[in-house]
Design a protein around this motif. Structure first.
Motif, PDB file in Angstrom:
ATOM      1  N   ARG A  38       1.358  21.049  31.049  1.00  7.52           N
ATOM      2  CA  ARG A  38       1.519  19.792  31.805  1.00  7.52           C
ATOM      3  C   ARG A  38       0.264  18.921  31.683  1.00  7.52           C
ATOM      4  NH1 ARG A  38       6.079  19.200  34.345  1.00  7.52           N
ATOM      5  NH2 ARG A  38       7.334  21.058  34.687  1.00  7.52           N
ATOM      6  N   ARG A  97       7.572  17.477  27.588  1.00  9.05           N
ATOM      7  CA  ARG A  97       8.506  16.330  27.540  1.00  9.05           C
ATOM      8  C   ARG A  97       8.613  15.668  28.911  1.00  9.05           C
ATOM      9  NH1 ARG A  97      11.471  19.263  23.724  1.00  9.05           N
ATOM     10  NH2 ARG A  97      12.669  20.259  25.365  1.00  9.05           N
ATOM     11  N   GLU A  98       8.693  16.474  29.953  1.00  5.12           N
ATOM     12  CA  GLU A  98       8.796  15.932  31.322  1.00  5.12           C
ATOM     13  C   GLU A  98       7.588  15.070  31.652  1.00  5.12           C
ATOM     14  OE1 GLU A  98      10.957  19.587  33.437  1.00  5.12           O
ATOM     15  OE2 GLU A  98       9.354  18.680  34.658  1.00  5.12           O
ATOM     16  N   GLU A  99       6.411  15.576  31.311  1.00  2.00           N
ATOM     17  CA  GLU A  99       5.183  14.826  31.616  1.00  2.00           C
ATOM     18  C   GLU A  99       5.125  13.526  30.812  1.00  2.00           C
ATOM     19  OE1 GLU A  99       3.106  15.279  33.998  1.00  2.00           O
ATOM     20  OE2 GLU A  99       3.947  17.220  34.589  1.00  2.00           O
TER      21      GLU A  99
END
Ligand code: NAI
Ligand code: UGA
Length: 457
Positions: free
Chosen positions: A104, A135-137
């Motif tokens: 992250r 990808r989320e970050e």
């Protein structure tokens, strides 16, 4: 190449130092400010032969730096190694919180293309979770729209106590990558990075990511299995009056078996075999599979750690109050100060529970032993442990000597001195350092592991 290493522990520090030694520009990140301060002041947080020199040389050359600055660490490396701990969770599975936190952090700060390398030992499927976290970050921020990455698996096979040597002369380099365009780009960078270790890449094994992740666990599980197998054979040898050392030579000469890693002893310890065997069992359970062999490997090892103490109790009685013992070797293996899962901790628990007092000595793990035993033992138990200044000092007034770790310094001791210092000439040898016949000649009562050939005669 510009490299970032996240996690400056055994694996991270050795990886960083060795990659710097080959001319790379290395940035080592850790969350532990004390560790980073120590490194920046020229200190080394672990005992590892040769490491101090490599770190010092590369620090002086400006090829390695240590910091807690996450943004700077992400900006630095085109290749980002994740080498943080993966300790066992309550259910035995690998706790991935540090790996995912590292991922992250990369996602929060990265620009351009980054190769993310899972160096930590992580269960099959972790690279997918690392990718998802990244990808989320990336999606959560208005960063560089061109930011992209590929996660590769590059498990580490070094042994503590020989870590620099193992890293510099690897018997294999395992790299798992996917075959997307980014995956191929990442593989090309890894190939370049590892070229100095094997010019023709004869020692590099390229595979898919999941197979690479699995290879690490399978390797440790196989090695742990050999040890538990030999320990079980040794215990039987004790019963039937055979010598496990003769048996070891006899079977090891078959090239299909081989001589390495066949030593019976006080059980395997350390930060890896116990946790990795458990984690692989846990992975299997998630797929409704029961790994029967590994369950037995673990059970045999738990029992084996009790064998030395049981031999002492058999010889001196269940009530050891008023009796004093010398213990040589505390680290889980020689050439390290690591006490994680060390068999010595189980032995001390047994001796103290039976009422004994002990004097302990280890060539390098004394400071770590003081720290760890203060956690394992109550203050009154700790008061029954004397930290001796030398092997000789530990012997004074002891009923017997118990050897738990096979340090070189214990291999050729002055037996006359031992006999003079001990109340009784009795040695319990958890690592089979000596020959029973030689010990008999020197008038010692000798208890090895799987060597009851002597007591039979
Ligand atoms: N110790 C060994 O001989 C070997 C270990 N491994 C594997 O390598 C991994 C690391 O093991 P060790 O080096 O022994 O662990 P360690 O506990 O010595 O070092 C881990 C380091 O990571 C740091 N850290 C944790 N979270 C962080 C974060 N978010 N950012 C930056 N730093 C962070 C910790 O402060 C610590 O200094 C584990 O998965 C282990 O199974 C693999 C082969 C050999
Ligand atoms: O994944 C890891 O962290 C590492 O785990 C082990 O390395 P390590 O734990 O440092 O030490 P080993 O030399 O493997 O010894 C482990 C334990 O097994 C015991 N052992 C080893 C060999 C043997 O024949 N008998 C035996 O009882 C040692 O005393 C020690 O307690 C593996 O050997 C490494 O390849 C691997 O990278």
């Amino acid at each position: 190449m510009k490299i970032t290493i996240i996690g400056t522990g055994y694996v991270g520090l050795v990886t960083g130092a060795c990659l710097a030694e080959l001319g790379n520009d290395v940035f080592c990140l850790d969350v532990d400010q004390k560790k980073i301060d120590l490194l920046n002041n020229g200190g080394i947080p672990i005992h590892e032969p040769g490491l101090e020199e490599v770190v010092a040389r590369n620090r002086a050359a400006g090829r390695i730096q240590f910091s807690t600055d996450v943004a700077a660490s992400v900006a630095h490396g085109e290749v980002q190694f994740i080498a943080v701990g993966t300790p066992p969770d309550e259910d035995g599975s690998a706790d991935l919180q540090y790996v995912l936190a590292a991922a992250r952090n990369i996602g929060k700060h990265m620009t351009g293309f980054k190769v993310i390398v899972d160096k930590s030992t992580v269960p099959v499927g972790t690279a997918d979770r690392v990718s998802a976290a990244l990808r989320e970050e990336l999606a959560a921020r208005a960063g560089d729209p061109a930011a992209s990455f590929s996660v590769v698996s590059n498990p580490e096979f070094l042994k503590e106590g020989a870590a620099v040597e193992d890293f510099m002369r690897p018997d294999r380099i395992v790299i798992g990558h996917d075959n997307s365009a980014e995956g191929e780009k990442a593989a090309a960078k890894m190939k370049k990075l590892y070229a100095p270790f094997n010019r023709n890449h004869e020692r590099t094994f390229w595979m898919d990511v999941r197979s690479a992740e699995f290879t690490k666990y399978a390797a440790n599980a196989m090695l742990a299995t050999r040890i538990s197998f030999m320990n079980e054979m040794a215990n039987l040898a004790d019963q039937v009056g055979a010598d496990i050392e003769a048996v070891r030579h006899g079977i090891g000469s078959d090239p299909r078996i081989g001589h390495s890693f066949l030593y019976a002893g006080a059980g395997y310890g350390g930060s890896c075999f116990p946790k990795d065997v458990q984690a692989l069992e846990r992975t299997a359970r998630q797929y409704s599979q029961d790994l029967l062999i590994l369950r037995a490997v673990e059970a045999v090892n738990d029992k084996q750690k009790l064998v030395l103490g049981q031999k002492v109790v058999q010889r001196f009685g269940a009530d050891l109050s008023g009796k004093h013992f010398a213990v040589w070797g505390l680290a889980f293996k020689p050439n390290t100060d690591d006490m994680r899962e060390a068999p010595s901790r189980v032995l001390l628990r047994q001796l103290l529970d039976a009422g004994a007092t002990v004097a302990v000595y280890d060539p390098v793990a004394m400071a770590e032993a003081k720290r760890v035993l203060a956690l394992d033992l109550t203050p009154s138990e700790l008061a029954r442990v004397r930290f001796a200044a030398s092997p000789k000092d530990a012997l004074t007034d002891a009923e017997a000597l118990v050897i738990v770790t096979e340090w070189k310094a214990f291999r050729s001791p002055d037996f006359d001195q031992i006999k003079a210092a001990l109340k009784q000439a009795v040695i319990f040898d958890g690592r089979n350092l000596f020959e029973p016949a030689v010990m008999a000649e020197a008038a010692f009562e000798y208890h090895g592991i799987g060597r009851s050939i002597l007591t039979r005669t």
